[in-house]
Enzyme design. Sequence first.
Site, PDB file in Angstrom:
ATOM      1  NE  ARG A 191       0.600  -1.550   7.558  1.00 51.89           N
ATOM      2  CZ  ARG A 191       0.149  -1.041   6.414  1.00 51.89           C
ATOM      3  NH1 ARG A 191      -0.543   0.077   6.421  1.00 51.89           N
ATOM      4  NH2 ARG A 191       0.370  -1.658   5.272  1.00 51.89           N
ATOM      5  CG  ASP A 207      -4.258  -3.493   0.391  1.00 50.86           C
ATOM      6  OD1 ASP A 207      -4.204  -3.053   1.556  1.00 50.86           O
ATOM      7  OD2 ASP A 207      -3.762  -2.887  -0.574  1.00 50.86           O
TER       8      ASP A 207
END
Length: 308
Positions: free
Chosen positions: A126, A259
Amino acid sequence: MSSCFEKTPGWLDWHAGPSKPRLQLPAGAVDAHCHVFGPGAEFAYAPQRKYTPCDASADQLFALRDHLGISRNVVVQATCHGADNRAMLDALVRSEGRARGVATVRRDISDVELQRMHALGVRGVRFNFVRRLVDFTPKDELVDIARRIAQLGWHVVVYFESADLPELWDFFTALPTVVVIDHMGRPNVSQPVDGPEFTLFLRLLREHSNVWTKLSCPERLSLSGPAALHGQAKPYRDVLPFAQRVLAEFPDRVLWGTDWPHPNLKDHMPDDGLLVDFVAQIASTPELQQRLLVDNPMRLYWPEESTK
């Protein structure tokens, strides 16, 4: 949810009693964006972190997975842990093959360590460009990382604010991997779907077939909020047109995730059962739900098992 660290003042802990979703998820559904935090007493938070969260362990994540009717998780390295991936890797081991990982790595990581992480289930790295969350990493360092992980068949996940896309366009389009954009590039939902910012985002997907996106985090993007909790019909209704537009045009390059445990939210902590039910508003048919929740994440994270 306590740890040996003092939480950031005003931190909202994750919802400890989420509702049971009404939506019957397809068999094999994947939560393709979630995190683990600590526990801090076992996996220390990074000294350079921008926030200190509540603990949110692998066991608690997997309890939520089972409660929601989800089969698998993709655990994304949390910025509060920096490039120390131990908590995320521990979650992959504990999952017994039911989780994959997205790591944060530095340029000096060894090939041996990359191979070890691959064996444990990591399939991506990421790159975070949200300035309030991370310090700037030189782009030449990120390009070097991308070239190395491409040899493993990994992809790059990118997180940025919608206003920054013009500045990042050339960098994203030069990456030698699949590129997965977090949360639809964080559109400003007060603007129209056909406005210039979201039009540019759609153009990125349209012109670059290696770019995917996550239809996630309505609670982070919405201005209208979880209206269903107040007797109205549709939660996060202002996010719907954006997610529906992306799914309609790119049904084979979209993912979804909770999330959990929802870091850095300021106004409310979402009910994860409600977030699952929100999927039915985005993907209104069983076929679309199958693509979004099963076929696409399996093709990206478990290709050896995918039939699509």
